[in-house]
Design an enzyme around this catalytic site. Sequence first.
Site, mmCIF file in Angstrom:
data_model
loop_
_atom_site.group_PDB
_atom_site.id
_atom_site.type_symbol
_atom_site.label_atom_id
_atom_site.label_comp_id
_atom_site.label_asym_id
_atom_site.label_seq_id
_atom_site.Cartn_x
_atom_site.Cartn_y
_atom_site.Cartn_z
ATOM 1 N N ARG A 61 0.802 -1.317 0.115
ATOM 2 C CA ARG A 61 -0.159 0.137 -0.105
ATOM 3 C C ARG A 61 0.849 1.099 0.072
ATOM 4 O O ARG A 61 2.102 1.218 0.001
ATOM 5 C CB ARG A 61 -0.804 -0.220 1.351
ATOM 6 C CG ARG A 61 -0.099 -0.091 2.408
ATOM 7 C CD ARG A 61 -0.761 0.540 3.726
ATOM 8 N NE ARG A 61 -0.752 1.742 3.651
ATOM 9 C CZ ARG A 61 0.294 2.532 3.722
ATOM 10 N NH1 ARG A 61 1.575 2.111 3.949
ATOM 11 N NH2 ARG A 61 0.201 3.917 3.571
ATOM 12 N N GLY A 62 0.395 2.307 -0.245
ATOM 13 C CA GLY A 62 0.965 3.613 -0.124
ATOM 14 C C GLY A 62 0.957 4.076 -1.688
ATOM 15 O O GLY A 62 1.609 3.216 -2.516
ATOM 16 N N ALA A 63 0.517 5.270 -1.812
ATOM 17 C CA ALA A 63 0.579 5.798 -3.388
ATOM 18 C C ALA A 63 1.806 5.500 -4.219
ATOM 19 O O ALA A 63 1.773 4.514 -5.169
ATOM 20 C CB ALA A 63 0.082 7.287 -3.454
ATOM 21 N N ARG A 93 -6.560 -0.077 -8.076
ATOM 22 C CA ARG A 93 -6.756 1.085 -6.990
ATOM 23 C C ARG A 93 -6.972 2.432 -7.761
ATOM 24 O O ARG A 93 -6.035 2.737 -8.514
ATOM 25 C CB ARG A 93 -5.841 1.101 -5.813
ATOM 26 C CG ARG A 93 -5.739 -0.157 -4.974
ATOM 27 C CD ARG A 93 -5.207 0.027 -3.493
ATOM 28 N NE ARG A 93 -5.865 0.984 -2.709
ATOM 29 C CZ ARG A 93 -5.500 1.530 -1.617
ATOM 30 N NH1 ARG A 93 -4.151 1.190 -1.160
ATOM 31 N NH2 ARG A 93 -6.195 2.501 -1.052
ATOM 32 N N GLN A 111 -3.562 2.722 9.746
ATOM 33 C CA GLN A 111 -2.099 3.055 8.926
ATOM 34 C C GLN A 111 -1.099 3.711 10.053
ATOM 35 O O GLN A 111 0.101 3.712 10.223
ATOM 36 C CB GLN A 111 -2.293 3.609 7.650
ATOM 37 C CG GLN A 111 -2.645 2.691 6.464
ATOM 38 C CD GLN A 111 -4.151 2.815 6.439
ATOM 39 O OE1 GLN A 111 -4.861 3.372 7.158
ATOM 40 N NE2 GLN A 111 -4.471 2.582 5.190
ATOM 41 N N ASP A 161 -2.675 11.362 -2.490
ATOM 42 C CA ASP A 161 -2.788 10.279 -3.270
ATOM 43 C C ASP A 161 -3.007 10.883 -4.912
ATOM 44 O O ASP A 161 -2.857 10.020 -5.655
ATOM 45 C CB ASP A 161 -3.971 9.454 -3.027
ATOM 46 C CG ASP A 161 -3.624 8.585 -1.755
ATOM 47 O OD1 ASP A 161 -3.588 9.005 -0.599
ATOM 48 O OD2 ASP A 161 -3.183 7.413 -2.000
ATOM 49 N N ASN A 196 -6.545 12.471 -0.194
ATOM 50 C CA ASN A 196 -5.398 11.703 0.680
ATOM 51 C C ASN A 196 -6.307 10.850 1.471
ATOM 52 O O ASN A 196 -7.663 10.865 1.434
ATOM 53 C CB ASN A 196 -4.823 12.704 1.529
ATOM 54 C CG ASN A 196 -3.635 12.079 2.208
ATOM 55 O OD1 ASN A 196 -2.871 11.241 1.359
ATOM 56 N ND2 ASN A 196 -3.325 12.306 3.466
ATOM 57 N N LYS A 197 -5.822 9.990 2.361
ATOM 58 C CA LYS A 197 -6.375 9.237 3.272
ATOM 59 C C LYS A 197 -7.701 10.018 3.858
ATOM 60 O O LYS A 197 -7.591 11.026 4.288
ATOM 61 C CB LYS A 197 -5.601 8.662 4.327
ATOM 62 C CG LYS A 197 -6.219 7.575 5.148
ATOM 63 C CD LYS A 197 -6.884 6.520 4.394
ATOM 64 C CE LYS A 197 -5.852 5.545 3.259
ATOM 65 N NZ LYS A 197 -6.481 4.673 2.625
#
Length: 341
Positions: free
Chosen positions: A49-51, A86, A187, A228, A238-239
């Site tokens: 995970r993580g852009a 995604r 996260q 993101d 973003n998240k």
Amino acid sequence: MQNLIASSLKYENGTLNVLDQYLLPHQQVWHECHSVETMKELIVSLKIRGAPLIGLGASLLVAHLAEQGATKAALGAAINELEATRPTAVNLMHCMAALRKALKQSDFVTNIVATAERLFIEDIELCERMATRGAELINSGDNILTHCNTGALATAGIGTALGVIYKAQQQHGNIHVWVDETRPLLQGGRLTAFELERWQVPYTLICDNMAASLMAAGRVDKIVVGADRIAANGDFANKVGTYNLAVLAHFHDIPFYVVAPLTTLDTQTTCGSDIAIEQRSSAEVRGVSGSFGTALWAPTHANVYNPAFDVTPAKLVTAWVLDTGVYDKNDVESGALTALK
Ligand code: MRU
């Protein structure tokens, strides 16, 4: 392909391995990945995970398959399938577009491998540049609030927003971080706390809904988050929970910085409302899973709304910290971001 090693992704002696971020910090399990199906599962289940990292993991897999003799058609299909896993983080699309270009060359195997290697190495450099620029905005003694995980686990380098914090601690010292736990997938609690501990940066973990009272008490000097996808007008996804922080920062007059590499900038997207927001499983909100197993606390069939990201409007951002420079509202309003691509 040459050996490429990051905190949570490694290509070593012809084998691609992904560190399971769903099990961190209490279990460190690496998964070998040889197929599109496996990589898709790793991405969708947020083990990787993580852009930036999603794009890099998918790229290394495509390059590995190219070296293993996959046909042009199979590689094209792999790129399309991985790209669809995604929808919000644009780094994945950026990487897949670069591979698609390489696939068009007659010597496509060499080109795909060189592209994947370049993307990986470039990400390390982008992180370093963002960190250097961002650290100049931080002072010794600052209490910085951050959300989600934007560190080495999310990139090939030292991270985006967390990279800035790490660099600031190295350069100025005496930094303290408020870590939003980041519901629903935690996260912050699982990964950011783990990384700050490893880096010996003092931090305090909070539930997301504690940020407002901390700000009211004057205990937050700056807010630093990742992104993101950044649209041409500076709005960014973003998240989920980032927008709450931006509104609170505005109310309490606290500087709010977004940190991201050029690979997160999407000037094809005019504004935030055009960004596709990923909707995720109801199970993430009805309970929680991790190295400890699964806990369900809501009624089994509780109706759930679970967008993985939210959009923060440009008007709430103090500055955009990119690898190319630090841009304020005036810069962005006069088209600074569009000029970069
Ligand atoms: O855990 P994810 O992949 O759903 O979240 C993406 C992120 O890590 C964050 O939104 C982050 O701020 C951008 S990536 C450095």
